[in-house]
Design an enzyme around this catalytic site. Sequence first.
Site, mmCIF file in Angstrom:
data_model
loop_
_atom_site.group_PDB
_atom_site.id
_atom_site.type_symbol
_atom_site.label_atom_id
_atom_site.label_comp_id
_atom_site.label_asym_id
_atom_site.label_seq_id
_atom_site.Cartn_x
_atom_site.Cartn_y
_atom_site.Cartn_z
ATOM 1 N N THR A 48 31.310 43.647 33.291
ATOM 2 C CA THR A 48 31.657 44.335 32.040
ATOM 3 C C THR A 48 31.194 45.795 31.966
ATOM 4 O O THR A 48 30.201 46.155 32.583
ATOM 5 C CB THR A 48 30.921 43.579 30.919
ATOM 6 O OG1 THR A 48 31.159 42.208 31.080
ATOM 7 C CG2 THR A 48 31.311 44.038 29.551
ATOM 8 N N ARG B 78 39.164 31.292 29.585
ATOM 9 C CA ARG B 78 37.705 31.391 29.385
ATOM 10 C C ARG B 78 37.350 32.734 28.724
ATOM 11 O O ARG B 78 37.874 33.785 29.092
ATOM 12 C CB ARG B 78 37.010 31.259 30.736
ATOM 13 C CG ARG B 78 35.500 31.478 30.701
ATOM 14 C CD ARG B 78 35.163 32.856 31.213
ATOM 15 N NE ARG B 78 33.730 33.098 31.217
ATOM 16 C CZ ARG B 78 33.202 34.317 31.194
ATOM 17 N NH1 ARG B 78 33.976 35.384 31.167
ATOM 18 N NH2 ARG B 78 31.895 34.472 31.194
ATOM 19 N N VAL B 79 36.468 32.716 27.736
ATOM 20 C CA VAL B 79 36.021 33.942 27.060
ATOM 21 C C VAL B 79 34.499 34.017 27.166
ATOM 22 O O VAL B 79 33.809 33.026 26.908
ATOM 23 C CB VAL B 79 36.443 33.946 25.573
ATOM 24 C CG1 VAL B 79 35.870 35.160 24.854
ATOM 25 C CG2 VAL B 79 37.969 33.938 25.460
ATOM 26 N N GLY B 80 33.978 35.176 27.552
ATOM 27 C CA GLY B 80 32.534 35.356 27.678
ATOM 28 C C GLY B 80 31.929 35.963 26.417
ATOM 29 O O GLY B 80 32.435 35.774 25.304
ATOM 30 N N GLY C 226 26.960 41.016 32.030
ATOM 31 C CA GLY C 226 26.395 39.940 32.829
ATOM 32 C C GLY C 226 27.158 38.651 32.614
ATOM 33 O O GLY C 226 28.310 38.677 32.162
ATOM 34 N N HIS C 227 26.536 37.543 32.939
ATOM 35 C CA HIS C 227 27.205 36.249 32.787
ATOM 36 C C HIS C 227 27.305 35.883 31.317
ATOM 37 O O HIS C 227 26.303 35.606 30.659
ATOM 38 C CB HIS C 227 26.470 35.185 33.586
ATOM 39 C CG HIS C 227 26.820 35.242 35.040
ATOM 40 N ND1 HIS C 227 26.007 35.828 35.977
ATOM 41 C CD2 HIS C 227 27.935 34.842 35.701
ATOM 42 C CE1 HIS C 227 26.603 35.768 37.167
ATOM 43 N NE2 HIS C 227 27.768 35.176 37.025
ATOM 44 N N GLY C 228 28.548 35.861 30.842
ATOM 45 C CA GLY C 228 28.798 35.697 29.415
ATOM 46 C C GLY C 228 28.276 34.401 28.847
ATOM 47 O O GLY C 228 27.878 34.350 27.678
HETATM 48 N N1 GLY Z 1 30.083 39.676 30.466
HETATM 49 C C1 GLY Z 1 31.446 39.424 30.680
HETATM 50 C C2 GLY Z 1 31.818 38.021 30.738
HETATM 51 O O1 GLY Z 1 31.018 37.165 31.036
HETATM 52 O O2 GLY Z 1 32.977 37.722 30.486
#
Ligand code: GLY
Length: 298
Positions: free
Chosen positions: A164, A192-194, A216-218
């Site tokens: 991101t 999928r939405v983060g 980072g990991h959403g």
């Molecule tokens: N930070 C972006 C996502 O995980 O979608």
Amino acid sequence: MIDPPIWALILHGGAKEIAPEQEEANRRGCLAALVAGQQILKAGGHALDAAEAVLRALENDPTFNAGFGSVPNADGQVEMDAALMDGKTLAVGAVAGIQGVRHPVSVARALLPEMPTLLIGAGARRFAEQSDSPLYGAELCDPAEMLSPQQAASEAAESAGHDTVGCVALDQYGDLVAGTSTGGLNGTLPGRVGDSPLPGCGFYADNTLGGVALSGHGEAISRLMLAGRIMHELERSDVQSAVSAALNHLNRLTDTDKTDAGAIAIDAGGNVGWDHRSPHFAVAYATSQHSPQVFLKR
Ligand code: GLY
């Protein structure tokens, strides 16, 4: 006694691993986006315009996983999320899973004065069609055009370690704006939405406290509501401590390989803070008192 900054701007190009051959592109892209926003703030412009200009510049640069550089999902398609929040009114405009626009952040901006805070998929695209005026410039396109040559080769995209982009801006009128834009995670489930379009997770802005944007990991960021945690920390800590303390909550998650994250923030006084729990975090900032600086890690 030093006067507080009149304006401040910080952006990030993702919490990720940056291969040596990608370092220069990350530095250059962050700096170019910073200059786009800085010019607006220096000239007495508004934080909203500066944040949108920064995010549009990052969306145009295939170095970053947003807009034109977005990674594909498991079906080989690009679905993008973006958001803007105005710290004066607490208005939020966000889109999720949008396809066929070059500038998701400008769709988020067009949504800002409207009642809905978040539009998804086909509904978001339809809204973009209605609001694609030169003023907002979502720039409608064929969804297939969004895959840059680098991203079309998804193995290469994986090794480039994309994530991101985000921005926080404070203008001379005391208004704070936070924004995000992303192509999500490479090869993820369609739909999928983060964290990026979710207020309190991937971003937040409140003129009385500060503004924050994450990368980072959403799933990890959302489960921990990291933007909200940073805002709460800002009630009692300086901005750098607030960011670092909130990120420490990532230690509570056991799936350690999926907890990479980074955050940027500006407090109501114009002080900037940033930190990350990832190999690299491309960050650039400038204020009315500090000339532009770019970093690839802390
Ligand atoms: N930070 C972006 C996502 O995980 O979608």
